[in-house]
Design a protein around this motif. Sequence first.
Motif, PDB file in Angstrom:
ATOM      1  N   LYS A  13       0.827  -1.209   0.000  1.00 18.78           N
ATOM      2  CA  LYS A  13       0.000   0.000   0.000  1.00 18.78           C
ATOM      3  C   LYS A  13       0.866   1.266   0.000  1.00 18.78           C
ATOM      4  N   ALA A  14       2.034   1.181   0.636  1.00 18.85           N
ATOM      5  CA  ALA A  14       2.917   2.341   0.724  1.00 18.85           C
ATOM      6  C   ALA A  14       3.514   2.716  -0.629  1.00 18.85           C
ATOM      7  N   PHE A  15       3.328   1.861  -1.633  1.00 20.51           N
ATOM      8  CA  PHE A  15       3.819   2.177  -2.980  1.00 20.51           C
ATOM      9  C   PHE A  15       3.120   3.419  -3.531  1.00 20.51           C
ATOM     10  N   ILE A  16       1.887   3.660  -3.088  1.00 16.04           N
ATOM     11  CA  ILE A  16       1.118   4.811  -3.570  1.00 16.04           C
ATOM     12  C   ILE A  16       1.316   5.997  -2.612  1.00 16.04           C
ATOM     13  N   PRO A  17       1.940   7.089  -3.084  1.00 16.91           N
ATOM     14  CA  PRO A  17       2.223   8.230  -2.209  1.00 16.91           C
ATOM     15  C   PRO A  17       1.116   9.273  -2.175  1.00 16.91           C
ATOM     16  N   TYR A  18       0.064   9.083  -2.981  1.00 15.46           N
ATOM     17  CA  TYR A  18      -0.983  10.104  -3.074  1.00 15.46           C
ATOM     18  C   TYR A  18      -1.901  10.101  -1.861  1.00 15.46           C
ATOM     19  N   GLU A  19      -2.540  11.248  -1.640  1.00 12.91           N
ATOM     20  CA  GLU A  19      -3.544  11.390  -0.599  1.00 12.91           C
ATOM     21  C   GLU A  19      -4.776  12.082  -1.174  1.00 12.91           C
ATOM     22  N   LYS A  20      -5.864  11.925  -0.485  1.00  5.45           N
ATOM     23  CA  LYS A  20      -7.101  12.586  -0.901  1.00  5.45           C
ATOM     24  C   LYS A  20      -6.886  14.105  -0.981  1.00  5.45           C
ATOM     25  N   ASN A  21      -7.444  14.704  -2.025  1.00  2.50           N
ATOM     26  CA  ASN A  21      -7.381  16.145  -2.298  1.00  2.50           C
ATOM     27  C   ASN A  21      -6.069  16.597  -2.929  1.00  2.50           C
ATOM     28  N   ASP A  22      -5.179  15.672  -3.258  1.00  5.57           N
ATOM     29  CA  ASP A  22      -3.995  16.058  -4.017  1.00  5.57           C
ATOM     30  C   ASP A  22      -4.428  16.570  -5.392  1.00  5.57           C
ATOM     31  N   GLU A  23      -3.670  17.518  -5.906  1.00  4.00           N
ATOM     32  CA  GLU A  23      -3.940  18.077  -7.223  1.00  4.00           C
ATOM     33  C   GLU A  23      -2.680  17.935  -8.071  1.00  4.00           C
ATOM     34  N   ILE A  24      -2.847  17.367  -9.274  1.00  2.86           N
ATOM     35  CA  ILE A  24      -1.702  17.126 -10.144  1.00  2.86           C
ATOM     36  C   ILE A  24      -1.929  17.871 -11.454  1.00  2.86           C
ATOM     37  N   ILE A  25      -1.010  18.754 -11.777  1.00  3.86           N
ATOM     38  CA  ILE A  25      -1.104  19.521 -13.019  1.00  3.86           C
ATOM     39  C   ILE A  25      -0.060  18.994 -13.994  1.00  3.86           C
ATOM     40  N   PHE A  26      -0.513  18.587 -15.186  1.00  5.48           N
ATOM     41  CA  PHE A  26       0.381  18.076 -16.208  1.00  5.48           C
ATOM     42  C   PHE A  26       0.467  19.041 -17.378  1.00  5.48           C
ATOM     43  N   GLU A  27       1.654  19.116 -17.985  1.00  6.02           N
ATOM     44  CA  GLU A  27       1.848  19.905 -19.193  1.00  6.02           C
ATOM     45  C   GLU A  27       2.578  19.056 -20.227  1.00  6.02           C
ATOM     46  N   SER A  28       2.125  19.122 -21.488  1.00  2.78           N
ATOM     47  CA  SER A  28       2.723  18.306 -22.528  1.00  2.78           C
ATOM     48  C   SER A  28       3.765  19.089 -23.318  1.00  2.78           C
ATOM     49  N   ASN A  29       4.524  18.371 -24.134  1.00  2.37           N
ATOM     50  CA  ASN A  29       5.498  19.008 -25.019  1.00  2.37           C
ATOM     51  C   ASN A  29       4.809  19.730 -26.178  1.00  2.37           C
ATOM     52  N   LYS A  30       3.461  19.657 -26.211  1.00  2.00           N
ATOM     53  CA  LYS A  30       2.682  20.368 -27.229  1.00  2.00           C
ATOM     54  C   LYS A  30       1.901  21.523 -26.597  1.00  2.00           C
ATOM     55  N   SER A  31       2.369  21.942 -25.421  1.00  2.00           N
ATOM     56  CA  SER A  31       1.798  23.090 -24.692  1.00  2.00           C
ATOM     57  C   SER A  31       0.355  22.862 -24.247  1.00  2.00           C
ATOM     58  N   GLU A  32      -0.027  21.611 -24.043  1.00  2.00           N
ATOM     59  CA  GLU A  32      -1.343  21.304 -23.481  1.00  2.00           C
ATOM     60  C   GLU A  32      -1.208  21.192 -21.965  1.00  2.00           C
ATOM     61  N   ILE A  33      -2.236  21.628 -21.243  1.00  2.00           N
ATOM     62  CA  ILE A  33      -2.233  21.563 -19.783  1.00  2.00           C
ATOM     63  C   ILE A  33      -3.551  20.970 -19.298  1.00  2.00           C
ATOM     64  N   ASP A  34      -3.469  20.109 -18.324  1.00  2.00           N
ATOM     65  CA  ASP A  34      -4.686  19.570 -17.720  1.00  2.00           C
ATOM     66  C   ASP A  34      -4.402  19.239 -16.259  1.00  2.00           C
ATOM     67  N   THR A  35      -5.461  19.217 -15.466  1.00  2.00           N
ATOM     68  CA  THR A  35      -5.338  18.990 -14.025  1.00  2.00           C
ATOM     69  C   THR A  35      -6.126  17.755 -13.606  1.00  2.00           C
ATOM     70  N   ILE A  36      -5.525  16.949 -12.751  1.00  2.00           N
ATOM     71  CA  ILE A  36      -6.196  15.784 -12.176  1.00  2.00           C
ATOM     72  C   ILE A  36      -6.330  16.017 -10.677  1.00  2.00           C
ATOM     73  N   ASN A  37      -7.539  15.901 -10.172  1.00  2.00           N
ATOM     74  CA  ASN A  37      -7.793  16.035  -8.739  1.00  2.00           C
ATOM     75  C   ASN A  37      -8.109  14.663  -8.151  1.00  2.00           C
ATOM     76  N   ILE A  38      -7.431  14.323  -7.079  1.00  2.00           N
ATOM     77  CA  ILE A  38      -7.672  13.038  -6.415  1.00  2.00           C
ATOM     78  C   ILE A  38      -8.798  13.213  -5.403  1.00  2.00           C
ATOM     79  N   THR A  39      -9.874  12.491  -5.615  1.00  2.00           N
ATOM     80  CA  THR A  39     -11.054  12.630  -4.766  1.00  2.00           C
ATOM     81  C   THR A  39     -11.063  11.652  -3.590  1.00  2.00           C
ATOM     82  N   ASP A  40     -10.401  10.506  -3.768  1.00  2.00           N
ATOM     83  CA  ASP A  40     -10.441   9.517  -2.690  1.00  2.00           C
ATOM     84  C   ASP A  40      -9.470   8.383  -2.978  1.00  2.00           C
ATOM     85  N   LEU A  41      -9.113   7.645  -1.934  1.00  2.00           N
ATOM     86  CA  LEU A  41      -8.390   6.387  -2.067  1.00  2.00           C
ATOM     87  C   LEU A  41      -9.290   5.308  -1.485  1.00  2.00           C
ATOM     88  N   THR A  42      -9.631   4.316  -2.277  1.00  2.00           N
ATOM     89  CA  THR A  42     -10.583   3.296  -1.840  1.00  2.00           C
ATOM     90  C   THR A  42      -9.923   1.927  -1.765  1.00  2.00           C
TER      91      THR A  42
END
Length: 212
Positions: free
Chosen positions: A37-66
């Motif tokens: 279980k410790a392999f996963i470092p994320y927690e609820k409410n973490d926010e991850i912003i990604f940017e591509s080499n084509k100047s695209e941006i998107d955000t992933i919000n973690i809502t829960d760990l089940t």
Amino acid sequence: MKPKFKTKHIIVLILFLLVGYVLTNMFRTKRLTEKEKAFIPYEKNDEIIFESNKSEIDTINITDLTLSEHPPNLGDMFWAKNTEALRVQTNNHCKTCDGLVSLRTENFSFDTNVSWSIRINCKNYVFGTNLASINKLKSTKLVVNGIEYVDVLVLERGERFIRPKDKFSKMFYNGIFPIDRLYWSKSNGIMKFEIIETNEIWTIKNAVHHRK
């Protein structure tokens, strides 16, 4: 003098114990260990912003760990246990889909499978392997946004994850793109991933966890 315990009695006893084990096996669960279980470092409410080499941006919000239990397949139900899965849920409103990262125990195997399903800009980038393979890798350094991370594992797609080239498979995989190389930080999670077919490289932009 008491009669000796005959061989046939021993055989009946063994068969009785075996049948009892089989019939009750479906009520047991093959669980993830705390180390897994410790392999996963994320927690609820973490926010991850990604940017591509084509100047695209998107955000992933973690809502829960089940943490959930799954019954064995119908054909295996008398010979298998329930399996346990830890899933990182995100804001993609797909409760039945695999999460951003999922760990799952396997019946008839010592492997614990790991899968990634990264949904960005209406595309689904996927990767899969197992913890045994990951544990054989050595950590390396990776610089992201001027910050050096020393606990990064570079996961590369093996032959069993290569996308078939026939027309039917292309239709089936429409909108799903296998990741060729995934950079995973033990303390921060996904840092970067690459897709050769579409010439895409997505890199984490914020490079830190945000708590609400």
